[in-house]
Design a protein around this motif. Structure first.
Motif, PDB file in Angstrom:
ATOM      1  N   TYR A 178      -2.780   4.140  -1.932  1.00 39.91           N
ATOM      2  CA  TYR A 178      -2.993   3.539  -3.244  1.00 39.91           C
ATOM      3  C   TYR A 178      -2.484   2.103  -3.311  1.00 39.91           C
ATOM      4  O   TYR A 178      -1.486   1.758  -2.680  1.00 39.91           O
ATOM      5  CB  TYR A 178      -2.270   4.375  -4.313  1.00 39.91           C
ATOM      6  N   VAL A 179      -3.168   1.288  -4.127  1.00 42.39           N
ATOM      7  CA  VAL A 179      -2.732  -0.076  -4.434  1.00 42.39           C
ATOM      8  C   VAL A 179      -2.807  -0.273  -5.946  1.00 42.39           C
ATOM      9  O   VAL A 179      -3.590   0.381  -6.636  1.00 42.39           O
ATOM     10  CB  VAL A 179      -3.590  -1.152  -3.715  1.00 42.39           C
ATOM     11  N   ALA A 180      -1.960  -1.189  -6.440  1.00 44.24           N
ATOM     12  CA  ALA A 180      -1.930  -1.494  -7.866  1.00 44.24           C
ATOM     13  C   ALA A 180      -3.273  -2.102  -8.286  1.00 44.24           C
ATOM     14  O   ALA A 180      -3.716  -3.108  -7.749  1.00 44.24           O
ATOM     15  CB  ALA A 180      -0.785  -2.457  -8.160  1.00 44.24           C
ATOM     16  N   TYR A 186       6.489   6.141  -4.735  1.00 43.59           N
ATOM     17  CA  TYR A 186       5.923   6.632  -3.480  1.00 43.59           C
ATOM     18  C   TYR A 186       6.241   5.647  -2.356  1.00 43.59           C
ATOM     19  O   TYR A 186       6.422   4.448  -2.597  1.00 43.59           O
ATOM     20  CB  TYR A 186       4.407   6.806  -3.600  1.00 43.59           C
ATOM     21  N   ALA A 187       6.265   6.140  -1.140  1.00 39.46           N
ATOM     22  CA  ALA A 187       6.613   5.329   0.026  1.00 39.46           C
ATOM     23  C   ALA A 187       5.597   4.216   0.272  1.00 39.46           C
ATOM     24  O   ALA A 187       4.389   4.407   0.071  1.00 39.46           O
ATOM     25  CB  ALA A 187       6.690   6.209   1.275  1.00 39.46           C
ATOM     26  N   VAL A 226       0.887  -1.161   0.000  1.00 42.24           N
ATOM     27  CA  VAL A 226       0.000   0.000   0.000  1.00 42.24           C
ATOM     28  C   VAL A 226       0.926   1.212   0.000  1.00 42.24           C
ATOM     29  O   VAL A 226       1.822   1.309   0.839  1.00 42.24           O
ATOM     30  CB  VAL A 226      -0.918   0.005   1.241  1.00 42.24           C
ATOM     31  N   ARG A 227       0.736   2.107  -0.954  1.00 37.98           N
ATOM     32  CA  ARG A 227       1.659   3.227  -1.139  1.00 37.98           C
ATOM     33  C   ARG A 227       0.973   4.574  -0.893  1.00 37.98           C
ATOM     34  O   ARG A 227      -0.243   4.695  -1.019  1.00 37.98           O
ATOM     35  CB  ARG A 227       2.247   3.187  -2.543  1.00 37.98           C
ATOM     36  N   SER A 228       1.794   5.566  -0.582  1.00 35.73           N
ATOM     37  CA  SER A 228       1.266   6.902  -0.275  1.00 35.73           C
ATOM     38  C   SER A 228       0.791   7.645  -1.530  1.00 35.73           C
ATOM     39  O   SER A 228       0.085   8.651  -1.420  1.00 35.73           O
ATOM     40  CB  SER A 228       2.328   7.738   0.442  1.00 35.73           C
TER      41      SER A 228
END
Length: 119
Positions: A108-110, A61-62, A53-55
């Motif tokens: 965000y997620v892919a 992104y982190a 899960v990204r920022s």
């Protein structure tokens, strides 16, 4: 003026003033407050393994968390709308991302690694 007209004017006046006239000895009941809205949109991890899960919408992104295989997170503010961002290679690759809510934040997620549905 008929009694129906008087009643209609009286009811309108009471409704506009916010007052409620109740005869002495009459029972007054109040309706329960409506239940809080329940979460209706979820993002489900379909990758078969943990998913970052990204920022933001891209691998640059982190990583702020992860979704275990088969787990779910609430959709973010865009619900099931995709965001175009940086490319990723997992789940066949792509550049579209979905928002999720994690710890009160929007992350965000892919998109190709998840499905969207109801609880």
């Amino acid at each position: 003026m008929s009694w129906k007209s008087v009643l209609a004017v009286t009811v309108s006046a009471v409704a506009l003033s916010g007052a409620l006239a109740v005869p002495a000895g009459a029972a007054v009941t109040t309706a329960a407050a409506p239940a809080a809205a329940t979460q209706s949109c979820y993002v489900f991890n379909e990758a078969g393994s943990a998913l970052n899960v990204r920022s933001g919408p891209g691998t640059g992104y982190a990583v702020v968390g992860s979704m275990a295989a088969g787990s779910r997170l609430p959709c973010g503010p865009l619900q099931d709308s995709m965001t175009t961002g940086g490319s990723y290679s997992s789940c066949g690759g792509g550049n579209t991302w979905l928002q999720v809510t994690l710890g009160g934040r929007t992350d965000y997620v892919a998109e190709r690694c998840v499905s969207v549905g109801m609880a």
